[in-house]
Scaffold this motif. Structure first.
Motif, PDB file in Angstrom:
ATOM      1  N   ARG A 232      -5.720  91.185  18.902  1.00 20.09           N
ATOM      2  CA  ARG A 232      -4.959  90.853  17.697  1.00 20.09           C
ATOM      3  C   ARG A 232      -3.455  90.910  17.946  1.00 20.09           C
ATOM      4  O   ARG A 232      -2.700  90.096  17.421  1.00 20.09           O
ATOM      5  N   ILE A 233      -3.029  91.860  18.783  1.00 23.21           N
ATOM      6  CA  ILE A 233      -1.604  91.940  19.127  1.00 23.21           C
ATOM      7  C   ILE A 233      -1.192  90.702  19.932  1.00 23.21           C
ATOM      8  O   ILE A 233      -0.129  90.122  19.710  1.00 23.21           O
ATOM      9  N   LYS A 238       1.904  85.357  19.841  1.00 26.43           N
ATOM     10  CA  LYS A 238       2.012  83.901  19.947  1.00 26.43           C
ATOM     11  C   LYS A 238       2.899  83.335  18.837  1.00 26.43           C
ATOM     12  O   LYS A 238       3.505  82.269  19.001  1.00 26.43           O
ATOM     13  N   ASN A 239       2.966  84.060  17.702  1.00 23.68           N
ATOM     14  CA  ASN A 239       3.803  83.590  16.597  1.00 23.68           C
ATOM     15  C   ASN A 239       5.298  83.673  16.924  1.00 23.68           C
ATOM     16  O   ASN A 239       6.123  83.088  16.214  1.00 23.68           O
ATOM     17  N   TYR A 240       5.636  84.419  17.988  1.00 23.36           N
ATOM     18  CA  TYR A 240       7.036  84.615  18.331  1.00 23.36           C
ATOM     19  C   TYR A 240       7.428  83.898  19.628  1.00 23.36           C
ATOM     20  O   TYR A 240       8.511  84.107  20.153  1.00 23.36           O
TER      21      TYR A 240
END
Length: 241
Positions: A232-233, A238-240
């Motif tokens: 999950r981390i 990936k969003n950053y």
């Protein structure tokens, strides 16, 4: 005539009772509170000094009373329900058994025809509710103990596991005063932090608790939970990118 102390105590009592808005048999609280305020004005204390988390305006709170009544009278209900995972709603007939609040949301537990297990539905995902008019299915489940082995409301057929989490010294005192679970113990500690141990069925709510501590927590065991948190981390990172 009421003294200043009497008036103060009455106001405190009404403020506490107002926390139960939306619950059965407490409809009179708002009216009484308003009439009290209109009849008596205290210029010395113009501002409230107690605050509760208020769920009165959450979607679905209007279904609390009819569900409570159905449980009390042992009658079935039919709900039009739209989960977060579905694009459209679905109708469920339910023998409701228990209402539970978690994280400022209300959930109803009950049994639907054709389902072996008890199901759980969030009140804020209910679109409509009506009487079902079919026979009510009794249960002998003790719901006071039903959630003993989990954090939150998500249950599975898994057995409870020993979960060990390293928590930094900055976060440890908070976890000590607000335990993750009733089984919690601190099995070791030093100047950098401590190892928190709980015995629970790992679920999504536990993962959220761990992720909420950010860099101040690290799962040590079991490996399956450690892998889920790590995945999950990685997805979050990936969003950053």
């Amino acid at each position: 005539e009421l003294s200043d102390l009497d008036l103060s105590r009455l106001k405190e009592a009404l403020n506490v009772l107002s926390h139960f808005r939306g619950m059965p048999q407490f409809d009179w609280v708002d009216e009484l509170r308003l009439r009290f305020k209109m009849g008596l004005h205290d210029p010395k204390n113009p501002r409230p000094f107690v605050s509760f988390e208020d769920s009165a305006y959450n979607t679905g709170v209007e279904y609390f009373t009819p569900i409570y009544t159905a449980i009390d009278e042992k009658t079935t209900i039919s709900i039009d329900y739209k989960s977060f995972k579905r694009s459209s709603s679905k109708e469920f007939v339910l023998s409701p058994y228990f209402l539970k609040e978690y994280n400022n949301r209300w959930f109803v537990l009950g049994k639907s025809p054709g389902y072996e297990r008890v199901s759980i539905y969030a009140l804020d995902r209910i679109l409509s509710l009506k009487n079902a008019g079919v026979p009510y299915e009794e249960t002998d489940i003790d719901f006071e103990c039903y959630f003993d082995n989990v954090i939150g409301v998500t249950l599975s057929d898994q057995e409870p596991e020993i979960v060990e989490i390293w928590v930094s010294s900055q976060q440890l005192s908070y976890v000590e005063t607000k335990p993750l679970h009733r089984s919690q113990s601190i099995i070791s500690s030093d100047e950098t932090g401590g190892v928190v141990q709980i015995e629970v069925i790992p679920n999504y709510e536990l993962e959220d608790k761990i992720l909420g501590m950010g860099e101040h927590a690290k799962v040590l065991a079991p490996e399956s939970l450690k892998a889920k948190i790590k995945a999950r981390i990685a997805e979050n990172l990936k969003n950053y990118e």
